[in-house]
Design a protein around this motif. Structure first.
Motif, PDB file in Angstrom:
ATOM      1  N   PRO A 165     -83.095  47.299  16.431  1.00  0.00           N
ATOM      2  CA  PRO A 165     -83.241  46.075  17.222  1.00  0.00           C
ATOM      3  C   PRO A 165     -84.650  45.497  17.217  1.00  0.00           C
ATOM      4  N   MET A 166     -85.685  46.365  17.215  1.00  0.00           N
ATOM      5  CA  MET A 166     -87.045  45.875  17.443  1.00  0.00           C
ATOM      6  C   MET A 166     -87.771  45.453  16.170  1.00  0.00           C
ATOM      7  N   VAL A 167     -87.177  45.725  14.996  1.00  0.00           N
ATOM      8  CA  VAL A 167     -87.718  45.200  13.733  1.00  0.00           C
ATOM      9  C   VAL A 167     -86.691  44.292  13.068  1.00  0.00           C
ATOM     10  N   LEU A 168     -85.521  44.863  12.740  1.00  0.00           N
ATOM     11  CA  LEU A 168     -84.561  44.101  11.948  1.00  0.00           C
ATOM     12  C   LEU A 168     -83.970  42.935  12.732  1.00  0.00           C
ATOM     13  N   GLU A 169     -83.499  43.193  13.953  1.00  0.00           N
ATOM     14  CA  GLU A 169     -82.942  42.083  14.735  1.00  0.00           C
ATOM     15  C   GLU A 169     -84.030  41.121  15.189  1.00  0.00           C
ATOM     16  N   ASP A 201     -77.912  35.029  21.737  1.00  0.00           N
ATOM     17  CA  ASP A 201     -77.445  36.386  22.030  1.00  0.00           C
ATOM     18  C   ASP A 201     -78.410  37.440  21.497  1.00  0.00           C
ATOM     19  N   GLU A 202     -78.995  37.180  20.336  1.00  0.00           N
ATOM     20  CA  GLU A 202     -79.857  38.193  19.721  1.00  0.00           C
ATOM     21  C   GLU A 202     -81.134  38.417  20.524  1.00  0.00           C
ATOM     22  N   ILE A 203     -81.586  37.441  21.271  1.00  0.00           N
ATOM     23  CA  ILE A 203     -82.740  37.672  22.143  1.00  0.00           C
ATOM     24  C   ILE A 203     -82.411  38.782  23.131  1.00  0.00           C
ATOM     25  N   ARG A 204     -81.210  38.730  23.693  1.00  0.00           N
ATOM     26  CA  ARG A 204     -80.783  39.778  24.628  1.00  0.00           C
ATOM     27  C   ARG A 204     -80.664  41.125  23.924  1.00  0.00           C
ATOM     28  N   HIS A 205     -80.169  41.122  22.684  1.00  0.00           N
ATOM     29  CA  HIS A 205     -79.999  42.378  21.960  1.00  0.00           C
ATOM     30  C   HIS A 205     -81.348  43.045  21.673  1.00  0.00           C
ATOM     31  N   VAL A 206     -82.303  42.252  21.219  1.00  0.00           N
ATOM     32  CA  VAL A 206     -83.646  42.799  21.001  1.00  0.00           C
ATOM     33  C   VAL A 206     -84.202  43.318  22.327  1.00  0.00           C
ATOM     34  N   GLY A 207     -83.893  42.605  23.409  1.00  0.00           N
ATOM     35  CA  GLY A 207     -84.345  43.037  24.725  1.00  0.00           C
ATOM     36  C   GLY A 207     -83.786  44.390  25.120  1.00  0.00           C
ATOM     37  N   PHE A 208     -82.535  44.672  24.762  1.00  0.00           N
ATOM     38  CA  PHE A 208     -81.981  45.993  25.049  1.00  0.00           C
ATOM     39  C   PHE A 208     -82.735  47.072  24.271  1.00  0.00           C
ATOM     40  N   ALA A 248     -89.781  33.882  21.633  1.00  0.00           N
ATOM     41  CA  ALA A 248     -88.491  34.583  21.721  1.00  0.00           C
ATOM     42  C   ALA A 248     -88.700  36.086  21.795  1.00  0.00           C
ATOM     43  N   ARG A 249     -89.646  36.597  21.020  1.00  0.00           N
ATOM     44  CA  ARG A 249     -89.935  38.032  21.062  1.00  0.00           C
ATOM     45  C   ARG A 249     -90.431  38.443  22.455  1.00  0.00           C
ATOM     46  N   THR A 250     -91.281  37.624  23.044  1.00  0.00           N
ATOM     47  CA  THR A 250     -91.792  37.954  24.376  1.00  0.00           C
ATOM     48  C   THR A 250     -90.675  37.936  25.404  1.00  0.00           C
ATOM     49  N   ARG A 251     -89.760  36.963  25.303  1.00  0.00           N
ATOM     50  CA  ARG A 251     -88.610  36.932  26.210  1.00  0.00           C
ATOM     51  C   ARG A 251     -87.791  38.207  26.105  1.00  0.00           C
ATOM     52  N   ALA A 252     -87.773  38.816  24.923  1.00  0.00           N
ATOM     53  CA  ALA A 252     -87.030  40.052  24.707  1.00  0.00           C
ATOM     54  C   ALA A 252     -87.828  41.297  25.098  1.00  0.00           C
ATOM     55  N   GLY A 253     -89.068  41.118  25.509  1.00  0.00           N
ATOM     56  CA  GLY A 253     -89.893  42.266  25.875  1.00  0.00           C
ATOM     57  C   GLY A 253     -90.658  42.870  24.726  1.00  0.00           C
ATOM     58  N   LEU A 254     -90.652  42.193  23.573  1.00  0.00           N
ATOM     59  CA  LEU A 254     -91.373  42.676  22.394  1.00  0.00           C
ATOM     60  C   LEU A 254     -92.643  41.832  22.256  1.00  0.00           C
ATOM     61  N   THR A 255     -93.679  42.260  22.929  1.00  0.00           N
ATOM     62  CA  THR A 255     -94.909  41.473  23.011  1.00  0.00           C
ATOM     63  C   THR A 255     -95.798  41.687  21.785  1.00  0.00           C
ATOM     64  N   ARG A 256     -96.778  40.834  21.630  1.00  0.00           N
ATOM     65  CA  ARG A 256     -97.586  40.825  20.414  1.00  0.00           C
ATOM     66  C   ARG A 256     -98.363  42.110  20.207  1.00  0.00           C
TER      67      ARG A 256
END
Length: 265
Positions: A165-169, A201-208, A248-256
């Protein structure tokens, strides 16, 4: 005896026909939501999921060039490639739930079975759109390497969450807005709407992925970003390349602070 959630996940992975896989994925998610599946992990996930006879699976260096989606043929090829990604994502979601669910609270299974149901829906609407355009899933060759990341991380929940999720998605968050814009520019509004729905939907998936990776790190008392970087260096065969969809990454919790240190120069 009530079927276990692991057995339901395994059944999805062993379904080789696309409509059967979609049907089983949706049924498993519904059964879990209504409490009809036991929280047991008594069935092993297969090393490799079942695959249909078509599409022909090719290594990346033998895949035909798709173009940028300007022509109807190019758009159909792009939608077919995306349908294959979503088809594989069904298996990835059910595999992570069935393989690693015992290591987490029940909410982990809640999240990933909901992802699996989403991916089944995404595949179904892409396949339906392809049929409108005169094709359908399986009419073109597809990438053979999408399961490689799952196989490389089958031993480690943190590695699986870091890479899939955190790289590919997350890469899908970077590229999909431009793809939507190209479909809109070509006058293909129905396809553009489908891709925008998938993107949301994928923003939520990366967030999980980010949430449960953070859960593991908190339990182990380690800092998430450096640990994620170590796992990506070890288990991801490619490179992280800009441009990134930082918002979008930040919304998913994947910060810079996670991905910027790994950016290829």
């Amino acid at each position: 005896m009530t079927d276990s959630v692991a057995a339901a996940c395994r059944a999805v992975l062993l379904a080789d026909e696309p409509r059967a896989k979609v049907r089983l994925a949706r049924a498993a998610a519904r059964a879990w939501r209504r409490g009809a599946l036991a929280y047991r992990f008594d069935a092993a996930m297969p090393d490799v999921p079942a695959r249909p006879d078509r599409p022909e699976l090719l290594p990346p260096n033998r895949m035909p060039k798709r173009g940028r989606g300007g022509s109807e043929r190019g758009r159909a090829a792009m939608l077919h490639a995306l349908a294959h990604v979503e088809y594989s994502a069904i298996d990835l979601a059910f595999d992570v739930a069935g393989r690693f669910g015992a290591e987490f609270p029940r909410r982990f299974v809640d999240d990933w079975l909901s992802v699996g149901a989403d991916e089944a829906m995404h595949f179904a609407i892409l396949d339906r759109r392809l049929r409108v355009l005169g094709g359908g899933y399986g009419t073109l060759p597809a990438h053979a390497g999408l399961w490689e990341a799952a196989a490389a991380t089958a031993h480690d929940a943190a590695a699986r969450l870091a890479v899939v999720p955190m790289v590919l998605e997350a890469r899908g968050l970077d590229v999909t807005p431009a793809t939507v814009a190209r479909f809109e520019a070509a006058g293909d509004a129905p396809s553009a709407r489908i891709l925008h729905r998938i993107y949301t939907d994928e923003i939520r998936h990366v967030g999980f992925g980010a949430k449960w990776f953070g859960y593991l790190c908190a339990n182990a008392g380690i800092r998430p970003a450096p640990h994620w970087q170590q796992l990506v260096r070890t288990h991801f065969r490619g490179q992280l390349k800009p441009p990134f969809n930082d918002s979008a990454r930040t919304r998913a919790g994947l910060t810079r602070d996670f991905y910027e240190p790994l950016v290829a120069g």
